[in-house]
Design a protein around this motif. Structure first.
Motif, PDB file in Angstrom:
ATOM      1  N   GLN A 141     -11.613 -27.868   7.890  1.00 54.85           N
ATOM      2  CA  GLN A 141     -10.698 -27.563   6.529  1.00 54.85           C
ATOM      3  C   GLN A 141     -11.378 -26.617   5.821  1.00 54.85           C
ATOM      4  O   GLN A 141     -10.638 -25.760   5.385  1.00 54.85           O
ATOM      5  CB  GLN A 141     -10.410 -28.963   5.742  1.00 54.85           C
ATOM      6  N   GLU A 142     -12.486 -26.588   5.587  1.00 52.05           N
ATOM      7  CA  GLU A 142     -13.322 -25.293   4.921  1.00 52.05           C
ATOM      8  C   GLU A 142     -13.129 -24.039   5.432  1.00 52.05           C
ATOM      9  O   GLU A 142     -12.707 -23.007   4.914  1.00 52.05           O
ATOM     10  CB  GLU A 142     -14.725 -25.800   4.694  1.00 52.05           C
ATOM     11  N   GLY A 195      -7.653 -18.313   5.599  1.00 50.04           N
ATOM     12  CA  GLY A 195      -6.222 -18.333   4.868  1.00 50.04           C
ATOM     13  C   GLY A 195      -5.035 -18.993   6.008  1.00 50.04           C
ATOM     14  O   GLY A 195      -4.187 -18.465   5.892  1.00 50.04           O
ATOM     15  N   ALA A 202     -10.532 -23.225   7.738  1.00 48.63           N
ATOM     16  CA  ALA A 202      -9.314 -22.792   7.768  1.00 48.63           C
ATOM     17  C   ALA A 202      -8.980 -22.151   6.406  1.00 48.63           C
ATOM     18  O   ALA A 202      -8.149 -21.165   6.391  1.00 48.63           O
ATOM     19  CB  ALA A 202      -8.561 -24.235   7.892  1.00 48.63           C
ATOM     20  N   THR A 203      -9.439 -22.981   5.479  1.00 53.81           N
ATOM     21  CA  THR A 203      -9.198 -22.258   4.027  1.00 53.81           C
ATOM     22  C   THR A 203      -9.609 -21.023   3.617  1.00 53.81           C
ATOM     23  O   THR A 203      -8.921 -20.047   3.326  1.00 53.81           O
ATOM     24  CB  THR A 203      -9.603 -23.336   2.933  1.00 53.81           C
ATOM     25  N   ALA A 204     -10.807 -20.710   4.247  1.00 51.64           N
ATOM     26  CA  ALA A 204     -11.473 -19.388   4.064  1.00 51.64           C
ATOM     27  C   ALA A 204     -10.768 -18.243   4.939  1.00 51.64           C
ATOM     28  O   ALA A 204     -10.875 -17.184   4.501  1.00 51.64           O
ATOM     29  CB  ALA A 204     -12.889 -19.461   4.550  1.00 51.64           C
ATOM     30  N   SER A 261      -4.047 -29.016  10.781  1.00 51.42           N
ATOM     31  CA  SER A 261      -3.980 -30.346  10.612  1.00 51.42           C
ATOM     32  C   SER A 261      -3.941 -30.901  12.017  1.00 51.42           C
ATOM     33  O   SER A 261      -3.820 -30.238  13.013  1.00 51.42           O
ATOM     34  CB  SER A 261      -2.656 -30.493   9.845  1.00 51.42           C
ATOM     35  N   GLY A 293      -3.913 -22.762   7.792  1.00 48.12           N
ATOM     36  CA  GLY A 293      -3.709 -24.366   7.697  1.00 48.12           C
ATOM     37  C   GLY A 293      -4.214 -25.026   9.073  1.00 48.12           C
ATOM     38  O   GLY A 293      -3.811 -24.497  10.001  1.00 48.12           O
ATOM     39  N   GLY A 301     -13.090 -17.418   9.082  1.00 54.44           N
ATOM     40  CA  GLY A 301     -13.441 -18.339   8.121  1.00 54.44           C
ATOM     41  C   GLY A 301     -14.658 -19.137   8.442  1.00 54.44           C
ATOM     42  O   GLY A 301     -14.733 -19.529   9.737  1.00 54.44           O
TER      43      GLY A 301
END
Length: 109
Positions: A88-89, A95, A91-93, A99, A97, A66
């Motif tokens: 965060q963008e 799939g 990681a979301t792309a 932190s 998480g 991502g």
């Protein structure tokens, strides 16, 4: 499954634009120092790579990949906040998480 990826690099703070001659506008030296320890292998053998190319942050965890962008206009001028939003963008792309807790970076798959 939550896995510890690495510890946060404490030396990255010394690379912030206020402390160096970084004129990139996004804290390129800070971002590179922060991302370097994230390039590792997990206990199960999955390779995790995170790199910056220009304003793009690419996060790869095994076959998942991502991208996120360092967005100064949307997030603000603080490189720490820009990097957090870009990670965060990405990681979301990909799939997954991502932190940051207690000085460590965790990956959730």
């Amino acid at each position: 499954m939550k896995t510890k990826l690495c510890d946060v690099n404490p030396a990255a703070i010394d690379k912030l634009p206020a402390k160096t001659d970084d004129k990139s506008g996004v804290g390129a030296h800070y971002v590179d120092a922060y991302l370097k320890p994230m390039n590792t292998k997990l206990e199960d053998g999955t390779a995790v790579k995170c790199k910056r190319r220009g304003l793009r942050i690419t996060l790869t965890a095994g076959a998942a990949k991502g991208d996120g962008l360092l967005r100064r206009l949307d997030v603000g001028r603080d490189p720490v906040k820009m990097l957090d939003a870009a990670l965060q963008e990405a990681a979301t792309a990909a799939g997954v998480g991502l932190s940051i807790e207690d000085g460590a970076i965790y990956l959730t798959r």
